[in-house]
Design an enzyme around this catalytic site. Sequence first.
Site, PDB file in Angstrom:
ATOM      1  N   CYS A 183       0.815  -1.231   0.000  1.00  0.00           N
ATOM      2  CA  CYS A 183       0.000   0.000   0.000  1.00  0.00           C
ATOM      3  C   CYS A 183       0.846   1.278   0.000  1.00  0.00           C
ATOM      4  O   CYS A 183       1.956   1.313   0.501  1.00  0.00           O
ATOM      5  CB  CYS A 183      -0.929   0.106   1.192  1.00  0.00           C
ATOM      6  SG  CYS A 183      -2.035  -1.275   1.356  1.00  0.00           S
TER       7      CYS A 183
ATOM      8  N   ARG B 292       3.556   0.330  -5.277  1.00  0.00           N
ATOM      9  CA  ARG B 292       3.330  -0.288  -3.963  1.00  0.00           C
ATOM     10  C   ARG B 292       2.012  -1.070  -3.922  1.00  0.00           C
ATOM     11  O   ARG B 292       1.680  -1.686  -2.915  1.00  0.00           O
ATOM     12  CB  ARG B 292       3.317   0.780  -2.863  1.00  0.00           C
ATOM     13  CG  ARG B 292       4.637   1.536  -2.745  1.00  0.00           C
ATOM     14  CD  ARG B 292       4.581   2.547  -1.629  1.00  0.00           C
ATOM     15  NE  ARG B 292       4.415   1.926  -0.346  1.00  0.00           N
ATOM     16  CZ  ARG B 292       5.388   1.480   0.434  1.00  0.00           C
ATOM     17  NH1 ARG B 292       6.643   1.603   0.038  1.00  0.00           N
ATOM     18  NH2 ARG B 292       5.132   0.915   1.587  1.00  0.00           N
TER      19      ARG B 292
ATOM     20  N   TRP C  58      -2.700  -2.418  -1.755  1.00  0.00           N
ATOM     21  CA  TRP C  58      -2.251  -3.756  -2.084  1.00  0.00           C
ATOM     22  C   TRP C  58      -2.910  -4.649  -1.041  1.00  0.00           C
ATOM     23  O   TRP C  58      -2.550  -4.619   0.134  1.00  0.00           O
ATOM     24  CB  TRP C  58      -0.734  -3.830  -2.001  1.00  0.00           C
ATOM     25  CG  TRP C  58      -0.201  -5.137  -2.472  1.00  0.00           C
ATOM     26  CD1 TRP C  58      -0.109  -5.560  -3.765  1.00  0.00           C
ATOM     27  CD2 TRP C  58       0.287  -6.202  -1.666  1.00  0.00           C
ATOM     28  NE1 TRP C  58       0.396  -6.826  -3.802  1.00  0.00           N
ATOM     29  CE2 TRP C  58       0.661  -7.245  -2.537  1.00  0.00           C
ATOM     30  CE3 TRP C  58       0.466  -6.382  -0.305  1.00  0.00           C
ATOM     31  CZ2 TRP C  58       1.181  -8.442  -2.091  1.00  0.00           C
ATOM     32  CZ3 TRP C  58       0.980  -7.570   0.144  1.00  0.00           C
ATOM     33  CH2 TRP C  58       1.349  -8.590  -0.735  1.00  0.00           C
TER      34      TRP C  58
ATOM     35  N   ASN D 247      -1.060   1.911   5.902  1.00  0.00           N
ATOM     36  CA  ASN D 247      -0.223   0.885   5.295  1.00  0.00           C
ATOM     37  C   ASN D 247       0.360   0.067   6.425  1.00  0.00           C
ATOM     38  O   ASN D 247       0.964   0.632   7.343  1.00  0.00           O
ATOM     39  CB  ASN D 247       0.900   1.536   4.476  1.00  0.00           C
ATOM     40  CG  ASN D 247       1.958   0.517   4.072  1.00  0.00           C
ATOM     41  OD1 ASN D 247       1.652  -0.627   3.800  1.00  0.00           O
ATOM     42  ND2 ASN D 247       3.210   0.945   4.050  1.00  0.00           N
ATOM     43  N   GLY D 248       0.173  -1.246   6.382  1.00  0.00           N
ATOM     44  CA  GLY D 248       0.687  -2.108   7.443  1.00  0.00           C
ATOM     45  C   GLY D 248      -0.337  -3.153   7.806  1.00  0.00           C
ATOM     46  O   GLY D 248      -1.313  -3.363   7.083  1.00  0.00           O
TER      47      GLY D 248
ATOM     48  N   GLU E  69      17.233 -23.461  -6.146  1.00  0.00           N
ATOM     49  CA  GLU E  69      16.828 -22.058  -6.265  1.00  0.00           C
ATOM     50  C   GLU E  69      18.038 -21.170  -6.590  1.00  0.00           C
ATOM     51  O   GLU E  69      17.955 -20.270  -7.427  1.00  0.00           O
ATOM     52  CB  GLU E  69      16.126 -21.611  -4.970  1.00  0.00           C
ATOM     53  CG  GLU E  69      15.708 -20.148  -4.925  1.00  0.00           C
ATOM     54  CD  GLU E  69      14.804 -19.698  -6.073  1.00  0.00           C
ATOM     55  OE1 GLU E  69      14.312 -20.530  -6.837  1.00  0.00           O
ATOM     56  OE2 GLU E  69      14.633 -18.472  -6.222  1.00  0.00           O
TER      57      GLU E  69
ATOM     58  N   LYS F 147      18.470 -18.841 -10.004  1.00  0.00           N
ATOM     59  CA  LYS F 147      18.746 -17.405  -9.984  1.00  0.00           C
ATOM     60  C   LYS F 147      19.932 -17.086 -10.891  1.00  0.00           C
ATOM     61  O   LYS F 147      19.885 -16.149 -11.678  1.00  0.00           O
ATOM     62  CB  LYS F 147      19.068 -16.903  -8.555  1.00  0.00           C
ATOM     63  CG  LYS F 147      17.930 -16.883  -7.569  1.00  0.00           C
ATOM     64  CD  LYS F 147      16.900 -15.811  -7.804  1.00  0.00           C
ATOM     65  CE  LYS F 147      15.792 -16.274  -8.692  1.00  0.00           C
ATOM     66  NZ  LYS F 147      14.566 -16.741  -8.143  1.00  0.00           N
TER      67      LYS F 147
ATOM     68  N   HIS G  82      26.935 -40.295  -9.283  1.00  0.00           N
ATOM     69  CA  HIS G  82      26.187 -41.162 -10.210  1.00  0.00           C
ATOM     70  C   HIS G  82      26.151 -40.574 -11.622  1.00  0.00           C
ATOM     71  O   HIS G  82      25.260 -40.877 -12.399  1.00  0.00           O
ATOM     72  CB  HIS G  82      24.770 -41.396  -9.684  1.00  0.00           C
ATOM     73  CG  HIS G  82      24.754 -42.040  -8.338  1.00  0.00           C
ATOM     74  ND1 HIS G  82      25.122 -43.354  -8.139  1.00  0.00           N
ATOM     75  CD2 HIS G  82      24.481 -41.545  -7.104  1.00  0.00           C
ATOM     76  CE1 HIS G  82      25.048 -43.643  -6.850  1.00  0.00           C
ATOM     77  NE2 HIS G  82      24.666 -42.557  -6.200  1.00  0.00           N
TER      78      HIS G  82
ATOM     79  N   LYS H  87       7.418 -11.635 -15.782  1.00  0.00           N
ATOM     80  CA  LYS H  87       7.144 -11.782 -14.350  1.00  0.00           C
ATOM     81  C   LYS H  87       6.008 -12.768 -14.114  1.00  0.00           C
ATOM     82  O   LYS H  87       6.042 -13.543 -13.167  1.00  0.00           O
ATOM     83  CB  LYS H  87       6.807 -10.411 -13.760  1.00  0.00           C
ATOM     84  CG  LYS H  87       6.626 -10.407 -12.264  1.00  0.00           C
ATOM     85  CD  LYS H  87       7.943 -10.683 -11.543  1.00  0.00           C
ATOM     86  CE  LYS H  87       7.792 -10.839 -10.051  1.00  0.00           C
ATOM     87  NZ  LYS H  87       8.909 -11.613  -9.480  1.00  0.00           N
TER      88      LYS H  87
HETATM   89  C1  F6R Z   1      12.143 -17.267 -11.041  1.00  0.00           C
HETATM   90  C2  F6R Z   1      10.744 -16.952 -11.166  1.00  0.00           C
HETATM   91  C3  F6R Z   1       9.867 -17.949 -11.835  1.00  0.00           C
HETATM   92  C4  F6R Z   1       8.529 -18.065 -11.110  1.00  0.00           C
HETATM   93  C5  F6R Z   1       7.565 -18.967 -11.877  1.00  0.00           C
HETATM   94  C6  F6R Z   1       6.266 -19.144 -11.125  1.00  0.00           C
HETATM   95  O1  F6R Z   1      12.842 -16.239 -10.413  1.00  0.00           O
HETATM   96  O2  F6R Z   1      10.292 -15.927 -10.761  1.00  0.00           O
HETATM   97  O3  F6R Z   1      10.467 -19.201 -11.902  1.00  0.00           O
HETATM   98  O4  F6R Z   1       8.770 -18.565  -9.834  1.00  0.00           O
HETATM   99  O5  F6R Z   1       7.298 -18.413 -13.145  1.00  0.00           O
HETATM  100  O6  F6R Z   1       5.624 -17.933 -10.924  1.00  0.00           O
HETATM  101  P1  F6R Z   1       4.518 -17.770  -9.823  1.00  0.00           P
HETATM  102  O7  F6R Z   1       5.157 -17.979  -8.505  1.00  0.00           O
HETATM  103  O8  F6R Z   1       3.987 -16.386 -10.021  1.00  0.00           O
HETATM  104  O9  F6R Z   1       3.484 -18.816 -10.091  1.00  0.00           O
END
Ligand code: F6R
Length: 609
Positions: free
Chosen positions: A2, A28, A75, A101-102, A481, A485, A504, A604
């Site tokens: 927010c 935000r 948000w 916000n909070g 993970e 990255k 293996h 994203k």
């Molecule tokens: C990696 C990344 C992606 C998401 C994947 C699932 O940094 O962001 O691998 O994790 O596309 O996305 P969500 O979590 O939005 O279902």
Amino acid sequence: MCGIFGCILKEGNAAPLIHSSLKRLEYRGYDSVGIATISDGKIFMKKDQGKIDEVHKILNLDDLPGNLGIGHTRWATHGAPLKVNSHPHTDCTGEIMVVHNGIVENFMELKAELQNLGHTFVSKTDTEVIPHLIEETLKNNPKLSFVSAIQESIKRLEGSYALAIISSRDPDKIICARNESPLVLGINGKGVFCASDIPAFLPITNKAVMINNGELVILTAQGYEIKKISDSTPITREPITIEWTAEMAVKQGYPHFMIKEIHEQPETLRNTLRMQDHYLDLLTTFLDRANEVFLVACGTSYHACLAASYMFSKLAFLPTYPVYASEFVEQHGKSVNIDSTILAVSQSGETADTLAAVTCAQQRAATILGLTNVIGSTLTRISRVYIGTQAGPEIGVAATKTFTSQLSVLAQLALKLSKKRGKISQDEMDCLEENLKKMPEDVETIVRTQEEKIKQIAHKYKDSKVFFYLGRGISTATAYEGRLKLMEIAYIPSIAFPAGESKHGPISLVENGFPVVFICPRDDSHKTLIGNIMEMKARGAHIISVIEEGDEEIKALSEEYIEVPKGIPSVLSPIPFVVPLQLLAYYTALEKGLDPDMPRNLAKSVTVK
Ligand code: F6R
């Protein structure tokens, strides 16, 4: 997360300025928007669900009278993104307007208390208790000033808040307060401004006054007065000059969203750990009853599921099946049934593969539970029960703060289920809860003490052609993970697998100088992991280890080591141990001249199968 904004102008209408400032805070959150102003002692208000532009098109947010007002871009955390849950929220009389916000942690108790006293609530938000609390305080102490009534009321709030409050009872002031949610003032010759964040007012002024936790601010056309909420001690604080450009300000001075979001993790973890017990209890009940539990997700969220499968097994003796959402229909589409429970994990709540898996399971009468960062997303609408991860909007394409937030919710669920089933001793439970509580601090320590060192490691290994990421047990998820990255933002091919698997097959790749990242919490697998490190070293690998502080044994075997604080229990280890790996990926991308916020070919939210 927010965004809040308020202003008192010496001349002219406040609403257009509040509107444009909220636009600059839209990063935000943008589930709903609302503005309230005061003119001639009367309150005016407009609000609705939707993005600012959409709402403005219908309501004309600029068309509100008065030189003083507050606004909010939401948000959603408590309550769906609907008009009724939009801010400002008001009391029974409509004379007090609050933007917040909070998270008010004790809102359920306060709400019950106020309802018993005859107050009527219209929303599902935690915020709505605040105007009613102020109204009640004033009712019981009619001689109290409006400011003192606010001060007394907010002393009863537990949790986090940045507040801006106006009222026709005291129409020339905006009263603000802060505890753990950001709040900053802006000052210039034309007026005073309060906001969640500097970008809100940067085009108007670069003179800012930072507000600290536990402080109350009274804004008038003449200026600002700060005092302590606890005992009214006055505080003198002069404005500072902000040198940021508008773009830098949105990133709070960080060069990229990704690094900003990595640094935000102590705060987002704190918020996520404030989760209402009620939601966790509900989800736990479903998990406890389930015949079989599938943990379904993609990418980073899948890694959280993988880690969770160890948590549920070790703490609550609940076997679960982590499944890539894109494989779910093929693998389990025919067998999933009324006795199956699906816990779908998705930052966006919109990932097509995850939704397809959920829809398939739903059609076969399975119970759908959701864990997402976006309240109001499709996942929240199709889940029987869902939990929000409270990480705030994540803008960097690579998931960072949402991953650690997912892990902390999943760990809380595993602990709750363990308690319900009586599976671990009270001492162990206390130790785990204590460690989870101090996770934000541990992450803070890691970022503060290890970031420089990680930059140097990134510099040294930036030209490596390939990396291994290895761990045992729950650290396998951390390794996966870390590898994702590095691959996605630094474009270095990387391979991750359980360390025991290396002999293996994959070990044949290893030659002199080959970088191998080992995730090394001090758990039951520590000794065996040392064996795996030795196997790699014997073939000339360069060991980059993430170790507990003072782990001299592995330190001695490592070319590079990154330390995390001592004593972190294995089941919680992915939360702190992944942070150095996020930093390593980020700085490697920078070393290679890449933009970590915009990795090629990625989006994203992946809304295609
Ligand atoms: C990696 C990344 C992606 C998401 C994947 C699932 O940094 O962001 O691998 O994790 O596309 O996305 P969500 O979590 O939005 O279902």
